[in-house]
Enzyme design. Structure first.
Site, PDB file in Angstrom:
ATOM      1  N   TRP A  99       0.831  -1.215   0.000  1.00 27.75           N
ATOM      2  CA  TRP A  99       0.000   0.000   0.000  1.00 27.75           C
ATOM      3  C   TRP A  99       0.859   1.256   0.000  1.00 27.75           C
ATOM      4  O   TRP A  99       0.553   2.229  -0.676  1.00 27.75           O
ATOM      5  CB  TRP A  99      -0.975  -0.005   1.166  1.00 27.75           C
ATOM      6  N   ASP A 166      -1.623   6.769   6.318  1.00 27.04           N
ATOM      7  CA  ASP A 166      -2.636   5.799   5.913  1.00 27.04           C
ATOM      8  C   ASP A 166      -2.847   4.883   7.118  1.00 27.04           C
ATOM      9  O   ASP A 166      -2.008   4.044   7.420  1.00 27.04           O
ATOM     10  CB  ASP A 166      -2.134   5.015   4.698  1.00 27.04           C
ATOM     11  N   LYS A 190     -11.652  -2.217   7.325  1.00 26.42           N
ATOM     12  CA  LYS A 190     -10.794  -3.014   8.197  1.00 26.42           C
ATOM     13  C   LYS A 190     -11.262  -2.926   9.661  1.00 26.42           C
ATOM     14  O   LYS A 190     -11.321  -3.916  10.346  1.00 26.42           O
ATOM     15  CB  LYS A 190      -9.331  -2.562   8.088  1.00 26.42           C
TER      16      LYS A 190
END
Ligand SMILES: *Cc1c(COP(=O)(O)O)cnc(C)c1O
Length: 355
Positions: A99, A166, A190
């Site tokens: 990511w 993030d 998540k």
């Protein structure tokens, strides 16, 4: 059979969230309509949006001068929205996983990107330390929890420039000093809600400093001005997010979530460390308490598939590791009860005895 949900994302939600969402699908706030069919501009839904924003502020102690947004597009959209809105000349990033690398790729479209450290040399199994962030960087971006590789930064780094993080897979798992950040973003799937909404916490004064034209939908100021209602927001995921936020508050907030998460992670990591069959893939000091990655030792590696099948007979779901790591990944998000971790540990012990 009771299922034990270890999926990495979309992932387990609290029973409270699912029950209230199911009820609202039938009848939302006494309107006689489903949440699936109401206007986002109805007074009932506006109240949901307002309360969800207020609860994010309360739980994370967001200071004055910040806005909380609920946007579509996923965390991946933030990979470009951040540099679009903040990158004047140069930004610093750490490369700590898939990511993070995706975020770096997007930022390069907007200016100079200084990758100040990377752990790619060891397949992202540690968090790089001892790097310097150039003082003339517009911001320093990092991924607080590397969902695929199971490493985590559980503190707010001290650097001389504003932080951008993030936090998709560990938001609400610890208190955060939001005042150090220009932007925090997190896809909800998540630790908060079903897929479809992304939380963004943005410092208002960080905006309006770039020269480039920004498309309306990608300009944070558009969404701040309209309270995340510039266009139709993801109504259902926001409703579910509100339920989860209420649930976190009722349990005692992010400090209590952290206490529970640490206990769950400790239980699983000590089982891995005392096992003759399983072994962790991450440097112990950088281990994530959200995503626990482990494999079988070389002499047992052909039993990996068999263990997944064995675990599934105990109701254990979602422990197959990401293909770039292999082995197993158990995600221990806030909603996962410690009982599920105990079932996994028992399954590991039983399987090890059998072989
Ligand atoms: C899942 C994840 C993403 C991608 O989220 P999308 O909503 O699918 O775009 C980004 N960053 C991290 C840390 C993630 O865990």
């Amino acid at each position: 059979m009771k299922k034990h949900n270890f999926y990495a994302g979309p992932s387990i939600l609290s029973e409270y969230t699912i029950k209230n969402t199911a009820e609202a699908i039938k009848d939302f706030a006494g309107t006689g309509l489903s949440i699936l069919e109401v206007s986002h501009r109805s007074k009932e839904f506006t109240a949901v949006m307002d309360e969800a924003q207020a609860l994010v502020k309360e739980l994370l102690e967001v200071p004055e001068g910040y806005s909380v947004l609920f946007l579509g597009g996923g965390a991946s959209m933030q990979f470009c929205m951040v540099p679009f809105n903040l990158l004047k000349k140069k930004a610093a990033y750490t490369d700590t996983g898939t990511w993070a690398a995706n975020a770096i790729k997007e930022a390069k479209l907007f200016g100079e990107v200084d990758v100040v450290a990377s752990s790619k040399d060891k397949n992202y199994t540690y968090i790089p330390k001892n790097f310097t962030v150039p003082e003339d960087a517009d911001y320093f971006h990092f991924t607080s929890n590397n969902t695929i590789f199971g490493t985590e930064v559980r503190f707010d780094p001290d650097v001389n420039v504003p932080l951008v993080a993030d936090m998709s897979s560990d938001i609400f798992s610890r208190p955060v000093d939001v005042s150090k950040y220009d932007v925090i973003y997190a896809g909800a799937q998540k630790n908060l809600a079903p897929a479809g909404v992304t939380i963004v916490i943005v410092k208002d004064s960080a905006l309006g400093n770039v020269d480039r034209a920004i498309p309306t939908m990608l300009d944070y100021r558009t969404h701040i001005k309209k309270g995340s209602m510039f266009n139709t927001p993801p109504v259902l995921p926001i409703y579910s997010a509100l339920q989860t936020l209420k649930y976190y508050k009722e349990l005692g907030g992010v400090k209590e979530m952290e206490r529970r998460d640490l206990a769950k992670a400790e239980l699983l990591y000590s089982a891995i460390d005392s096992s003759k069959m399983f072994v962790g893939t991450v440097e112990p000091e950088d281990r994530s308490i959200m995503n626990v990655c482990f494999v079988m030792k070389p002499e047992y590696v052909e039993l990996e598939k068999e263990f997944i099948d064995f675990a599934s007979t105990k109701g254990i779901v979602g422990i197959k590791g990401h293909r770039s790591v292999g082995g197993f990944r158990a995600s221990l998000y806030n909603a996962l009860p410690i009982e599920s971790v105990k079932v996994l540990v028992e399954a590991m012990n039983e399987f090890e005895k059998k072989h």
